[in-house]
Design a protein around this motif. Structure first.
Motif, PDB file in Angstrom:
ATOM      1  N   MET A 261      51.655 -31.988  56.740  1.00 38.94           N
ATOM      2  CA  MET A 261      51.435 -30.778  55.943  1.00 38.94           C
ATOM      3  C   MET A 261      52.242 -30.838  54.662  1.00 38.94           C
ATOM      4  SD  MET A 261      52.268 -26.842  56.970  1.00 38.94           S
ATOM      5  CE  MET A 261      52.412 -25.574  55.708  1.00 38.94           C
ATOM      6  N   CYS A 262      51.645 -30.402  53.565  1.00 35.36           N
ATOM      7  CA  CYS A 262      52.373 -30.232  52.315  1.00 35.36           C
ATOM      8  C   CYS A 262      52.662 -28.747  52.167  1.00 35.36           C
ATOM      9  CB  CYS A 262      51.556 -30.745  51.132  1.00 35.36           C
ATOM     10  SG  CYS A 262      52.347 -30.433  49.531  1.00 35.36           S
ATOM     11  N   GLY A 263      53.947 -28.373  52.237  1.00 35.23           N
ATOM     12  CA  GLY A 263      54.298 -26.962  52.225  1.00 35.23           C
ATOM     13  C   GLY A 263      55.235 -26.543  51.122  1.00 35.23           C
ATOM     14  N   ARG A 264      55.758 -27.483  50.341  1.00 39.05           N
ATOM     15  CA  ARG A 264      56.645 -27.150  49.224  1.00 39.05           C
ATOM     16  C   ARG A 264      56.477 -28.199  48.130  1.00 39.05           C
ATOM     17  NH1 ARG A 264      60.905 -23.941  51.233  1.00 39.05           N
ATOM     18  NH2 ARG A 264      59.932 -22.558  52.761  1.00 39.05           N
ATOM     19  N   TYR A 265      56.576 -27.757  46.880  1.00 40.62           N
ATOM     20  CA  TYR A 265      56.549 -28.707  45.783  1.00 40.62           C
ATOM     21  C   TYR A 265      57.256 -28.126  44.568  1.00 40.62           C
ATOM     22  CZ  TYR A 265      52.630 -26.190  43.515  1.00 40.62           C
ATOM     23  OH  TYR A 265      51.840 -25.255  42.901  1.00 40.62           O
ATOM     24  N   THR A 266      57.339 -28.893  43.488  1.00 48.23           N
ATOM     25  CA  THR A 266      57.995 -28.430  42.266  1.00 48.23           C
ATOM     26  C   THR A 266      57.098 -28.668  41.062  1.00 48.23           C
ATOM     27  OG1 THR A 266      59.054 -30.527  41.632  1.00 48.23           O
ATOM     28  CG2 THR A 266      60.222 -29.169  43.249  1.00 48.23           C
ATOM     29  N   ILE A 267      57.283 -27.835  40.037  1.00 51.27           N
ATOM     30  CA  ILE A 267      56.681 -28.066  38.723  1.00 51.27           C
ATOM     31  C   ILE A 267      57.711 -27.562  37.714  1.00 51.27           C
ATOM     32  CG2 ILE A 267      55.302 -25.937  38.969  1.00 51.27           C
ATOM     33  CD1 ILE A 267      54.416 -29.092  36.860  1.00 51.27           C
ATOM     34  N   THR A 268      58.501 -28.478  37.173  1.00 49.16           N
ATOM     35  CA  THR A 268      59.703 -28.109  36.434  1.00 49.16           C
ATOM     36  C   THR A 268      59.586 -28.276  34.922  1.00 49.16           C
ATOM     37  OG1 THR A 268      60.708 -30.314  36.623  1.00 49.16           O
ATOM     38  CG2 THR A 268      61.076 -28.773  38.441  1.00 49.16           C
ATOM     39  N   VAL A 269      58.411 -28.630  34.424  1.00 46.74           N
ATOM     40  CA  VAL A 269      58.253 -28.830  32.984  1.00 46.74           C
ATOM     41  C   VAL A 269      58.068 -27.491  32.280  1.00 46.74           C
ATOM     42  CG1 VAL A 269      57.274 -31.126  33.275  1.00 46.74           C
ATOM     43  CG2 VAL A 269      55.747 -29.139  33.190  1.00 46.74           C
ATOM     44  N   THR A 270      58.135 -27.517  30.950  1.00 46.36           N
ATOM     45  CA  THR A 270      57.901 -26.315  30.161  1.00 46.36           C
ATOM     46  C   THR A 270      56.402 -26.033  30.070  1.00 46.36           C
ATOM     47  OG1 THR A 270      57.706 -27.484  28.057  1.00 46.36           O
ATOM     48  CG2 THR A 270      59.934 -26.848  28.776  1.00 46.36           C
ATOM     49  N   LEU A 271      56.067 -24.817  29.633  1.00 45.32           N
ATOM     50  CA  LEU A 271      54.660 -24.472  29.455  1.00 45.32           C
ATOM     51  C   LEU A 271      54.003 -25.362  28.409  1.00 45.32           C
ATOM     52  CD1 LEU A 271      52.196 -22.711  29.967  1.00 45.32           C
ATOM     53  CD2 LEU A 271      53.135 -21.037  28.344  1.00 45.32           C
ATOM     54  N   ASP A 272      54.695 -25.626  27.318  1.00 47.12           N
ATOM     55  CA  ASP A 272      54.127 -26.487  26.276  1.00 47.12           C
ATOM     56  C   ASP A 272      53.818 -27.874  26.821  1.00 47.12           C
ATOM     57  OD1 ASP A 272      54.199 -24.516  24.377  1.00 47.12           O
ATOM     58  OD2 ASP A 272      56.073 -25.173  23.454  1.00 47.12           O
ATOM     59  N   GLU A 273      54.712 -28.416  27.642  1.00 54.03           N
ATOM     60  CA  GLU A 273      54.483 -29.733  28.234  1.00 54.03           C
ATOM     61  C   GLU A 273      53.282 -29.706  29.172  1.00 54.03           C
ATOM     62  OE1 GLU A 273      58.809 -31.857  28.599  1.00 54.03           O
ATOM     63  OE2 GLU A 273      58.518 -29.996  29.746  1.00 54.03           O
ATOM     64  N   LEU A 274      53.128 -28.612  29.902  1.00 57.76           N
ATOM     65  CA  LEU A 274      52.017 -28.481  30.836  1.00 57.76           C
ATOM     66  C   LEU A 274      50.681 -28.396  30.092  1.00 57.76           C
ATOM     67  CD1 LEU A 274      51.661 -28.274  33.910  1.00 57.76           C
ATOM     68  CD2 LEU A 274      51.712 -25.782  33.671  1.00 57.76           C
ATOM     69  N   LEU A 275      50.647 -27.602  29.032  1.00 55.42           N
ATOM     70  CA  LEU A 275      49.416 -27.480  28.244  1.00 55.42           C
ATOM     71  C   LEU A 275      49.042 -28.803  27.593  1.00 55.42           C
ATOM     72  CD1 LEU A 275      50.031 -24.014  26.518  1.00 55.42           C
ATOM     73  CD2 LEU A 275      48.625 -24.492  28.532  1.00 55.42           C
ATOM     74  N   LEU A 276      50.041 -29.526  27.099  1.00 54.95           N
ATOM     75  CA  LEU A 276      49.783 -30.826  26.474  1.00 54.95           C
ATOM     76  C   LEU A 276      49.268 -31.827  27.497  1.00 54.95           C
ATOM     77  CD1 LEU A 276      49.983 -32.609  23.933  1.00 54.95           C
ATOM     78  CD2 LEU A 276      52.347 -33.120  24.593  1.00 54.95           C
ATOM     79  N   ARG A 277      49.867 -31.824  28.685  1.00 58.28           N
ATOM     80  CA  ARG A 277      49.476 -32.783  29.731  1.00 58.28           C
ATOM     81  C   ARG A 277      48.010 -32.635  30.103  1.00 58.28           C
ATOM     82  NH1 ARG A 277      47.386 -35.035  33.295  1.00 58.28           N
ATOM     83  NH2 ARG A 277      48.273 -36.089  35.117  1.00 58.28           N
ATOM     84  N   TYR A 278      47.511 -31.399  30.120  1.00 64.66           N
ATOM     85  CA  TYR A 278      46.129 -31.170  30.561  1.00 64.66           C
ATOM     86  C   TYR A 278      45.186 -30.832  29.410  1.00 64.66           C
ATOM     87  CZ  TYR A 278      47.938 -31.541  35.231  1.00 64.66           C
ATOM     88  OH  TYR A 278      48.522 -32.024  36.373  1.00 64.66           O
ATOM     89  N   ASP A 279      45.623 -31.120  28.202  1.00 61.20           N
ATOM     90  CA  ASP A 279      44.770 -30.965  27.012  1.00 61.20           C
ATOM     91  C   ASP A 279      44.208 -29.549  26.927  1.00 61.20           C
ATOM     92  OD1 ASP A 279      43.520 -31.756  24.672  1.00 61.20           O
ATOM     93  OD2 ASP A 279      41.713 -32.465  25.703  1.00 61.20           O
ATOM     94  N   ILE A 280      45.096 -28.584  27.065  1.00 63.36           N
ATOM     95  CA  ILE A 280      44.714 -27.176  26.984  1.00 63.36           C
ATOM     96  C   ILE A 280      45.301 -26.622  25.695  1.00 63.36           C
ATOM     97  CG2 ILE A 280      44.913 -24.898  28.066  1.00 63.36           C
ATOM     98  CD1 ILE A 280      45.176 -26.411  30.761  1.00 63.36           C
ATOM     99  N   SER A 281      44.434 -26.181  24.786  1.00 68.30           N
ATOM    100  CA  SER A 281      44.887 -25.812  23.454  1.00 68.30           C
ATOM    101  C   SER A 281      45.041 -24.310  23.241  1.00 68.30           C
ATOM    102  CB  SER A 281      43.925 -26.358  22.393  1.00 68.30           C
ATOM    103  OG  SER A 281      42.608 -25.870  22.622  1.00 68.30           O
ATOM    104  N   TYR A 282      44.447 -23.488  24.111  1.00 70.53           N
ATOM    105  CA  TYR A 282      44.525 -22.054  23.889  1.00 70.53           C
ATOM    106  C   TYR A 282      45.901 -21.510  24.279  1.00 70.53           C
ATOM    107  CZ  TYR A 282      44.012 -21.324  28.931  1.00 70.53           C
ATOM    108  OH  TYR A 282      44.203 -21.337  30.283  1.00 70.53           O
ATOM    109  N   ASN A 283      46.187 -20.302  23.835  1.00 70.48           N
ATOM    110  CA  ASN A 283      47.482 -19.683  24.109  1.00 70.48           C
ATOM    111  C   ASN A 283      47.452 -19.036  25.487  1.00 70.48           C
ATOM    112  OD1 ASN A 283      50.012 -18.602  23.897  1.00 70.48           O
ATOM    113  ND2 ASN A 283      49.393 -16.874  22.630  1.00 70.48           N
TER     114      ASN A 283
END
Length: 226
Positions: free
Chosen positions: A1-23
């Motif tokens: 089972m996967c029951g815990r994880y992390t996502i520690t980057v900034t919002l800007d880094e997350l938007l850039l990673r997934y090519d999301i340009s909107y605010n």
């Protein structure tokens, strides 16, 4: 089972990673101890572009009479997705990416369990394969929920746990999100254990066992206690 994880980057880094340009306007902050039942970040494709939004972790099928199934559907086994009524339709048309940069599993048995942080050797953000659905409560409230797909553990994770989340390669992310693809035979090869040589794991504090603990100390490496 996967029951815990992390996502520690900034919002800007997350938007850039997934090519999301909107605010993106919803609240976001780095998370060091994401747990079931919480609202989590997810990426879908609307037919034209990637979109980032929140889904509640714990799938409620659209046909469910109540929300009691959520904690029974935190994970979905890759091997039986097409056989389960709760997952069959989402597999065809409601697939998502769940951004993460590590996940936790506990090594050992009984009271002697050591939490381990497992991540890519590159320490980059990766995409966990997920499914989502939208349920309408008897009161008319729309609740969008998701589940994490798991597969057999690779050699690294097998020393800790027998299952691991499906981590998609960057090259396969677009295919997974493509709504025009409904053939399970095309999707199934994506749901494999991630290569062992590209991952690493290290012990962390038992603080991650408490969902109220959500800070940088959760990911700090400690001496292996077992």
């Amino acid at each position: 089972m996967c029951g815990r994880y992390t996502i520690t980057v900034t919002l800007d880094e997350l938007l850039l990673r997934y090519d999301i340009s909107y605010n993106y306007s919803a609240r976001y902050s780095p998370k060091y101890n994401v747990a079931p039942g919480q609202l989590i970040m997810a990426v879908i494709h609307d037919g034209e572009k990637n979109k980032l939004g929140e889904l509640r972790w714990g799938l409620i099928p659209e046909w469910a009479k109540d929300d009691k199934s959520a904690y029974q559907m935190l994970n979905a086994r890759a091997e039986t997705l097409a056989d389960k009524p709760a997952f069959r339709k989402p597999l065809e048309r409601k697939r998502c990416l769940i951004p993460a940069d590590s996940f936790y599993e506990w090594k050992g048995t009984g009271k002697q369990k050591q939490p381990m942080r497992i991540m890519l050797r590159s320490q980059e953000v990766f995409s966990i394969a997920g499914l989502y659905d939208t349920w309408v409560s008897p009161e008319g409230n729309r609740i969008s929920t998701c589940t994490v797909i798991t597969t057999a553990a690779n050699e690294l994770v097998a020393d800790i746990h027998d299952r691991m989340p499906v981590i998609l390669t960057k090259e396969s992310e677009a295919l997974w999100l493509d709504r025009s693809i409904k053939d399970v035979a095309v999707l199934r090869p994506l749901l494999q254990p991630y290569p062992t040589d590209d991952m690493l794991a290290y012990p962390v504090s038992s603080r991650v066992g408490n969902v109220r603990n959500d800070d940088k100390s959760c990911i700090e490496q400690i001496a292996l206690l077992l």
